[in-house]
Design a protein around this motif. Structure first.
Motif, mmCIF file in Angstrom:
data_model
loop_
_atom_site.group_PDB
_atom_site.id
_atom_site.type_symbol
_atom_site.label_atom_id
_atom_site.label_comp_id
_atom_site.label_asym_id
_atom_site.label_seq_id
_atom_site.Cartn_x
_atom_site.Cartn_y
_atom_site.Cartn_z
ATOM 1 N N ASP A 103 0.841 -1.199 0.000
ATOM 2 C CA ASP A 103 0.000 0.000 0.000
ATOM 3 C C ASP A 103 0.878 1.253 0.000
ATOM 4 N N PRO A 104 0.968 1.951 -1.113
ATOM 5 C CA PRO A 104 1.842 3.130 -1.163
ATOM 6 C C PRO A 104 1.376 4.261 -0.256
ATOM 7 N N PHE A 105 0.075 4.312 0.035
ATOM 8 C CA PHE A 105 -0.439 5.388 0.885
ATOM 9 C C PHE A 105 0.015 5.229 2.334
ATOM 10 N N SER A 106 0.174 3.986 2.800
ATOM 11 C CA SER A 106 0.606 3.770 4.185
ATOM 12 C C SER A 106 2.116 3.643 4.309
ATOM 13 N N SER A 107 2.818 3.375 3.217
ATOM 14 C CA SER A 107 4.268 3.184 3.292
ATOM 15 C C SER A 107 5.056 4.468 3.062
ATOM 16 N N ILE A 108 4.358 5.552 2.685
ATOM 17 C CA ILE A 108 5.022 6.841 2.452
ATOM 18 C C ILE A 108 4.464 7.871 3.434
ATOM 19 N N ASN A 109 5.334 8.506 4.166
ATOM 20 C CA ASN A 109 4.938 9.466 5.199
ATOM 21 C C ASN A 109 4.186 10.641 4.574
ATOM 22 N N PRO A 110 2.910 10.849 4.934
ATOM 23 C CA PRO A 110 2.118 11.913 4.313
ATOM 24 C C PRO A 110 2.561 13.323 4.708
ATOM 25 N N ARG A 111 3.391 13.431 5.735
ATOM 26 C CA ARG A 111 3.829 14.748 6.202
ATOM 27 C C ARG A 111 5.111 15.211 5.505
ATOM 28 N N ARG A 112 5.671 14.363 4.669
ATOM 29 C CA ARG A 112 6.947 14.695 4.041
ATOM 30 C C ARG A 112 6.771 14.862 2.547
ATOM 31 N N LYS A 113 7.528 15.800 1.992
ATOM 32 C CA LYS A 113 7.519 15.978 0.546
ATOM 33 C C LYS A 113 8.201 14.781 -0.120
ATOM 34 N N ILE A 114 7.862 14.575 -1.367
ATOM 35 C CA ILE A 114 8.430 13.454 -2.102
ATOM 36 C C ILE A 114 9.957 13.558 -2.164
ATOM 37 N N SER A 115 10.468 14.773 -2.269
ATOM 38 C CA SER A 115 11.925 14.948 -2.289
ATOM 39 C C SER A 115 12.555 14.416 -1.006
ATOM 40 N N ASP A 116 11.902 14.661 0.134
ATOM 41 C CA ASP A 116 12.428 14.178 1.414
ATOM 42 C C ASP A 116 12.349 12.651 1.505
ATOM 43 N N VAL A 117 11.263 12.088 0.970
ATOM 44 C CA VAL A 117 11.107 10.628 0.972
ATOM 45 C C VAL A 117 12.243 9.966 0.194
ATOM 46 N N LEU A 118 12.584 10.538 -0.945
ATOM 47 C CA LEU A 118 13.611 9.946 -1.795
ATOM 48 C C LEU A 118 15.028 10.307 -1.357
ATOM 49 N N ARG A 119 15.179 11.368 -0.590
ATOM 50 C CA ARG A 119 16.503 11.722 -0.066
ATOM 51 C C ARG A 119 16.901 10.809 1.099
ATOM 52 N N GLU A 120 15.906 10.290 1.788
ATOM 53 C CA GLU A 120 16.161 9.545 3.021
ATOM 54 C C GLU A 120 17.140 8.385 2.866
ATOM 55 N N PRO A 121 17.018 7.506 1.843
ATOM 56 C CA PRO A 121 17.995 6.410 1.724
ATOM 57 C C PRO A 121 19.433 6.900 1.615
ATOM 58 N N PHE A 122 19.636 8.004 0.883
ATOM 59 C CA PHE A 122 20.989 8.540 0.720
ATOM 60 C C PHE A 122 21.520 9.083 2.040
ATOM 61 N N VAL A 123 20.656 9.757 2.799
ATOM 62 C CA VAL A 123 21.066 10.333 4.084
ATOM 63 C C VAL A 123 21.407 9.226 5.077
ATOM 64 N N ILE A 124 20.566 8.202 5.150
ATOM 65 C CA ILE A 124 20.779 7.112 6.102
ATOM 66 C C ILE A 124 22.118 6.425 5.856
ATOM 67 N N HIS A 125 22.472 6.272 4.584
ATOM 68 C CA HIS A 125 23.691 5.537 4.257
ATOM 69 C C HIS A 125 24.892 6.447 3.989
ATOM 70 N N GLY A 126 24.776 7.713 4.400
ATOM 71 C CA GLY A 126 25.946 8.583 4.424
ATOM 72 C C GLY A 126 26.332 9.245 3.118
ATOM 73 N N PHE A 127 25.436 9.219 2.119
ATOM 74 C CA PHE A 127 25.723 9.943 0.880
ATOM 75 C C PHE A 127 25.488 11.429 1.127
ATOM 76 N N LYS A 128 26.393 12.286 0.629
ATOM 77 C CA LYS A 128 26.275 13.714 0.901
ATOM 78 C C LYS A 128 26.265 14.579 -0.354
ATOM 79 N N GLU A 129 26.766 14.064 -1.449
ATOM 80 C CA GLU A 129 26.917 14.896 -2.642
ATOM 81 C C GLU A 129 25.865 14.575 -3.701
ATOM 82 N N ASN A 130 25.380 15.615 -4.354
ATOM 83 C CA ASN A 130 24.487 15.486 -5.513
ATOM 84 C C ASN A 130 23.211 14.704 -5.223
ATOM 85 N N ILE A 131 22.711 14.809 -3.992
ATOM 86 C CA ILE A 131 21.505 14.058 -3.644
ATOM 87 C C ILE A 131 20.296 14.597 -4.411
#
Length: 323
Positions: A103-131
């Motif tokens: 269910d995409p509606f329950s697996s994606i945080n409704p309070r966050r913009k799509i950019s933040d949702v997609l940035r999260e994997p990079f942030v968690i794993h320490g990527f810093k450039e060109n996110i």
């Protein structure tokens, strides 16, 4: 089932949950959601895991990714035993193992913009450039424009949100993606688009998929091999072509015959099953399917079948196929 090294190797995996508390009943038996499954997956291959709701498919997927702690058994991914990894090692390994949820509606945080949702994997794993550039590229890969970066989930359709879910799953270039009923919550008109997108990504990125579904027609279209689950166990596994042309287990044949437009290769009276899946905390003696099987014999009530090879690469757990 094979002695050759595998990309993913699951051996006798079990996940039992504590007994359910029922009023006025003293139930001490664990719920055997996954009860000793074994299979392998090759690099770049797609394996469909099918069965009725409640057969243990989703629990199996979550357990092999260690989102649930297995009761017993082993999962080896690229030669590493996931059960032996520390939390830090497992987090690093998760870059290569991702999941697409139902269910995409329950697996994606409704309070966050799509950019933040997609940035999260990079942030968690320490990527810093060109996110930011990576986020736009991800949206393009799943057929969405850069205009979506500032949207919230309530501004998008189910199909668009599932594309975001897929983009999040492929963000770190995984080699294994577990897709848990990824199109069952979508309109039929959108399902084909999402499946075709996943097929395109599989070809371009070389991703192996464990594809969980109860829709046999979608599995036939998308998967290289199929494993059929019933009451926490795998009862048949073979290539997609073999499963649909020559189903060997009565349960598999009944599943195929229940789908309009799909006929098994066996020209005989259609098999139908009766009743519901038994309580997984109290499975039947002998073959777990015998309480619903139209072909059962006395031995089926007394002996539990094991997976045995009936043709090259085709395994079935059925006493009626043993000779």
């Amino acid at each position: 089932m094979t002695d050759s090294p595998s990309f993913l190797e699951v051996r006798n995996l079990k996940k039992h949950f504590p007994p359910r508390k029922i009023i006025l009943q003293n139930n001490t038996a664990p719920v055997r959601a996954v009860d000793g499954i074994s299979f392998t997956l090759k690099e770049g291959e797609t394996l469909g895991l099918v069965g009725e709701s409640g057969c243990g498919k989703s629990t199996a997927a979550r357990t092999l990714l260690r989102l649930e702690i297995p009761t017993s058994g082993s999962v080896h991914f690229k030669g590493k035993n996931l059960a032996s990894l520390s939390e830090t090692e497992l987090r690093n390994q998760r870059k290569e193992m991702q999941m697409i949820f139902q269910d995409p509606f329950s697996s994606i945080n409704p309070r966050r913009k799509i950019s933040d949702v997609l940035r999260e994997p990079f942030v968690i794993h320490g990527f810093k450039e060109n996110i930011s550039e990576a986020v736009v590229k991800l949206l393009d890969q799943v057929g969405l424009s850069s205009d979506y970066v500032n949207r919230y989930s309530h501004e998008m359709s189910g199909g668009q949100l599932q594309r975001v879910g897929i983009a999040r799953a492929i963000a770190l270039n995984p080699t294994l993606v577990v897709a848990d009923e990824p199109v069952s919550a979508l309109d039929v008109s959108i399902q084909a688009q999402i499946i075709n997108l996943m097929m395109d990504l599989r070809e371009k990125l070389g991703i192996a998929f464990l594809f969980i579904s109860h829709d046999m027609s979608i599995v036939e279209y998308f998967c290289d091999r199929v494993a059929v689950m019933y009451l926490g166990k795998i009862v048949e596994i073979a290539s997609s072509e073999e499963i649909y042309k020559r189903p060997a287990h009565p349960y598999t044949e009944a599943l195929i015959n229940a789908v309009p437009g799909i006929e098994s290769g066996q020209q005989k009276q259609k098999l139908k099953v009766r009743g519901d899946i038994p309580d997984p905390s109290s499975p039947p003696q002998g073959c777990s399917f015998h309480t619903r099987c139209p072909l059962k014999e006395k031995q089926c009530e007394e002996m539990e079948p094991n997976l045995k090879e009936v043709a090259s690469g085709h395994y079935v757990a059925c006493l009626l196929k043993e000779g």
